[in-house]
Design an enzyme around this catalytic site. Structure first.
Site, PDB file in Angstrom:
ATOM      1  N   HIS A 158      62.940  12.893  94.774  1.00 37.14           N
ATOM      2  CA  HIS A 158      63.278  13.633  95.999  1.00 37.14           C
ATOM      3  C   HIS A 158      62.573  13.004  97.204  1.00 37.14           C
ATOM      4  CE1 HIS A 158      64.586  16.833  93.217  1.00 37.14           C
ATOM      5  NE2 HIS A 158      65.361  17.225  94.208  1.00 37.14           N
ATOM      6  N   LYS A 162      59.381  17.190 100.194  1.00 43.64           N
ATOM      7  CA  LYS A 162      59.487  18.239  99.155  1.00 43.64           C
ATOM      8  C   LYS A 162      58.087  18.663  98.725  1.00 43.64           C
ATOM      9  CE  LYS A 162      61.952  19.595  94.984  1.00 43.64           C
ATOM     10  NZ  LYS A 162      62.337  20.888  95.583  1.00 43.64           N
TER      11      LYS A 162
HETATM   12  N1  LIG Z   1      68.963  25.395  94.989  1.00 49.57           N
HETATM   13  C1  LIG Z   1      69.398  24.318  95.646  1.00 49.57           C
HETATM   14  O1  LIG Z   1      70.547  23.856  95.470  1.00 49.57           O
HETATM   15  C2  LIG Z   1      68.489  23.684  96.653  1.00 49.57           C
HETATM   16  C3  LIG Z   1      67.252  24.197  96.834  1.00 49.57           C
HETATM   17  N2  LIG Z   1      66.435  23.722  97.823  1.00 49.57           N
HETATM   18  C4  LIG Z   1      65.176  24.429  98.002  1.00 49.57           C
HETATM   19  O2  LIG Z   1      65.261  25.211  99.202  1.00 49.57           O
HETATM   20  C5  LIG Z   1      63.988  25.337  99.806  1.00 49.57           C
HETATM   21  C6  LIG Z   1      64.042  24.888 101.249  1.00 49.57           C
HETATM   22  O3  LIG Z   1      64.354  23.512 101.300  1.00 49.57           O
HETATM   23  P1  LIG Z   1      64.493  22.737 102.693  1.00 49.57           P
HETATM   24  O4  LIG Z   1      65.555  23.353 103.529  1.00 49.57           O
HETATM   25  O5  LIG Z   1      64.560  21.306 102.361  1.00 49.57           O
HETATM   26  O6  LIG Z   1      63.049  23.065 103.333  1.00 49.57           O
HETATM   27  P2  LIG Z   1      62.617  23.128 104.877  1.00 49.57           P
HETATM   28  O7  LIG Z   1      61.133  23.075 104.870  1.00 49.57           O
HETATM   29  O8  LIG Z   1      63.384  22.123 105.665  1.00 49.57           O
HETATM   30  O9  LIG Z   1      63.114  24.593 105.351  1.00 49.57           O
HETATM   31  C7  LIG Z   1      62.511  25.796 104.999  1.00 49.57           C
HETATM   32  C8  LIG Z   1      62.600  26.697 106.208  1.00 49.57           C
HETATM   33  O10 LIG Z   1      62.210  28.020 105.846  1.00 49.57           O
HETATM   34  C9  LIG Z   1      61.507  28.573 106.959  1.00 49.57           C
HETATM   35  N3  LIG Z   1      60.711  29.728 106.544  1.00 49.57           N
HETATM   36  C10 LIG Z   1      59.566  29.758 105.825  1.00 49.57           C
HETATM   37  N4  LIG Z   1      59.097  31.022 105.723  1.00 49.57           N
HETATM   38  C11 LIG Z   1      59.995  31.810 106.382  1.00 49.57           C
HETATM   39  C12 LIG Z   1      60.066  33.210 106.651  1.00 49.57           C
HETATM   40  N5  LIG Z   1      59.134  34.060 106.209  1.00 49.57           N
HETATM   41  N6  LIG Z   1      61.118  33.687 107.376  1.00 49.57           N
HETATM   42  C13 LIG Z   1      62.094  32.851 107.802  1.00 49.57           C
HETATM   43  N7  LIG Z   1      62.057  31.494 107.603  1.00 49.57           N
HETATM   44  C14 LIG Z   1      61.025  30.995 106.904  1.00 49.57           C
HETATM   45  C15 LIG Z   1      60.666  27.403 107.458  1.00 49.57           C
HETATM   46  O11 LIG Z   1      60.178  27.617 108.775  1.00 49.57           O
HETATM   47  C16 LIG Z   1      61.684  26.261 107.366  1.00 49.57           C
HETATM   48  O12 LIG Z   1      62.449  26.158 108.548  1.00 49.57           O
HETATM   49  C17 LIG Z   1      63.035  24.527  98.910  1.00 49.57           C
HETATM   50  O13 LIG Z   1      62.430  25.402  97.973  1.00 49.57           O
HETATM   51  C18 LIG Z   1      63.976  23.563  98.192  1.00 49.57           C
HETATM   52  O14 LIG Z   1      63.468  23.084  96.968  1.00 49.57           O
HETATM   53  C19 LIG Z   1      66.828  22.704  98.636  1.00 49.57           C
HETATM   54  C20 LIG Z   1      68.053  22.130  98.471  1.00 49.57           C
HETATM   55  C21 LIG Z   1      68.989  22.563  97.464  1.00 49.57           C
HETATM   56  O1  LIG Z   2      63.959  20.289  97.910  1.00 49.45           O
HETATM   57  C1  LIG Z   2      65.079  19.734  97.817  1.00 49.45           C
HETATM   58  O2  LIG Z   2      65.493  18.935  98.655  1.00 49.45           O
HETATM   59  C2  LIG Z   2      65.920  20.055  96.660  1.00 49.45           C
HETATM   60  N1  LIG Z   2      65.531  21.022  95.885  1.00 49.45           N
HETATM   61  C3  LIG Z   2      66.198  21.511  94.725  1.00 49.45           C
HETATM   62  C4  LIG Z   2      65.328  21.288  93.517  1.00 49.45           C
HETATM   63  O3  LIG Z   2      64.116  21.572  93.583  1.00 49.45           O
HETATM   64  O4  LIG Z   2      65.837  20.866  92.476  1.00 49.45           O
HETATM   65  C5  LIG Z   2      67.607  21.004  94.599  1.00 49.45           C
HETATM   66  C6  LIG Z   2      67.855  19.629  95.101  1.00 49.45           C
HETATM   67  O5  LIG Z   2      67.477  18.705  94.130  1.00 49.45           O
HETATM   68  C7  LIG Z   2      67.209  19.349  96.454  1.00 49.45           C
END
Ligand SMILES: NC(=O)C1=CN([C@@H]2O[C@H](COP(=O)(O)OP(=O)(O)OC[C@H]3O[C@@H](n4cnc5c(N)ncnc54)[C@H](O)[C@@H]3O)[C@@H](O)[C@H]2O)C=CC1
Ligand SMILES: O=C(O)C1=N[C@H](C(=O)O)C[C@H](O)C1
Length: 271
Positions: A158, A162
């Site tokens: 990643h 992350k």
């Molecule tokens: N399940 C999936 O398909 C995927 C999961 N993810 C996961 O999603 C999460 C976020 O990933 P990204 O967008 O890359 O991170 P990022 O760090 O770019 O965004 C997270 C956002 O959440 C906000 N945030 C934190 N606490 C908050 C609160 N109490 N109220 C409102 N906003 C709040 C932050 O200020 C930030 O803007 C991670 O855990 C990642 O692993 C990411 C991509 C795909």
């Molecule tokens: O943090 C990310 O970017 C992603 N998080 C998810 C994970 O923890 O598997 C999904 C994806 O791989 C991107």
């Protein structure tokens, strides 16, 4: 137009938040009714479209989840574990479908989410893409077909921002492999090898994490035997596939009974 389900996106300024907001605004299948950020974030009070550097969308970034969720039919949440646990309780109170993409959730967090799912629909998956969810099913089948002569290793890569490891996807794949073998992942998980580790234990499922640059997300499940190796691989090259899955989950959940679901349910891939 106003009959379309209203969606609040949490973590609105994040990598996934921005992707989701653009997708929902252009979707024609849902309405963006809220954009939530953490208190103190400098986007709070601004129009979300303008804050993202585009045309105004008529939705102001806010920091009060209770107020925002009251007007939502779904909350799409890619934030942090502590925020997601708080949102699970509040979304359930508002009877809004809660789509959880957040990873790095601890056992206590998962327990709290399970409780909230008594009152509302929650769809949670460490990866919302069709490809990874198919890979989960393939991993389970291959693990069931091969015995402990094949060592299972999950390798993920990643981007350098992350914060959790192993990734949520790697854990889904590890769980699927363990299920295929009829064991509990907790009993066979091997993480973070360093130093004189001793030889690999037969039956263990190993995890390795690479972090660098702008890698969106890559996962290999390796079945390493004597003289042959089988490798199942998924490569994500664009975050929109996660957002597409999350939006699909938010719409799918609208007519479901309260409970905790995953993307296998949404995609109709459950065995
Ligand atoms: N399940 C999936 O398909 C995927 C999961 N993810 C996961 O999603 C999460 C976020 O990933 P990204 O967008 O890359 O991170 P990022 O760090 O770019 O965004 C997270 C956002 O959440 C906000 N945030 C934190 N606490 C908050 C609160 N109490 N109220 C409102 N906003 C709040 C932050 O200020 C930030 O803007 C991670 O855990 C990642 O692993 C990411 C991509 C795909
Ligand atoms: O943090 C990310 O970017 C992603 N998080 C998810 C994970 O923890 O598997 C999904 C994806 O791989 C991107």
């Amino acid at each position: 137009m106003t009959d379309l389900p209203g969606i609040v996106v949490t973590g609105a300024s994040g990598r996934m938040g921005q992707m989701l907001i653009r997708m929902i605004a252009e979707s024609g299948t849902a309405r963006l009714v809220g954009a939530l950020e953490r208190p103190g974030h400098d986007w709070v009070g601004r129009d979300i479209g303008a804050a993202m550097g585009g045309a105004p969308l008529g939705v102001t970034v806010e920091d009060d989840p209770l107020e925002a969720f009251a007007r939502a039919q779904a909350v799409v949440d890619f934030t942090s574990p502590s925020a997601t646990v708080e949102f699970a309780g509040l979304a359930a109170q508002a009877r809004a479908v809660h789509v959880i993409g957040t990873t790095g959730l601890a056992k206590e967090d998962l327990d709290a989410i399970k409780l909230a799912a008594h009152h509302a629909v929650i769809v949670r998956a460490g990866n919302m893409s069709l490809g990874v969810n198919l890979l989960v099913q393939l991993t389970k089948r291959v693990a069931a077909a091969l015995d402990e002569d094949f060592d299972i290793e999950v390798v993920e890569a990643h981007h350098n921002r992350k914060v959790d490891a192993p990734s949520g996807t790697a854990l889904m794949l590890g769980e699927a492999a363990a299920e295929g073998r009829g064991v509990s992942l907790d009993d066979v998980s091997d993480r973070g090898r360093d130093g004189i580790t001793g030889a690999r234990k037969p039956g263990d499922i190993g995890f390795s994490a690479i972090r660098g640059g702008d890698i969106v997300g890559e996962h290999d499940v390796i079945f390493a035997g004597q003289g042959e190796r089988l490798i199942l691989r998924h490569v994500a090259s664009d975050r929109s596939l996660f957002a597409r899955g999350a939006l699909r989950a938010a719409l799918w959940g609208q007519d479901k009974t309260p409970g905790e679901y995953d993307m296998l349910d949404v995609l109709g891939l459950k065995d």
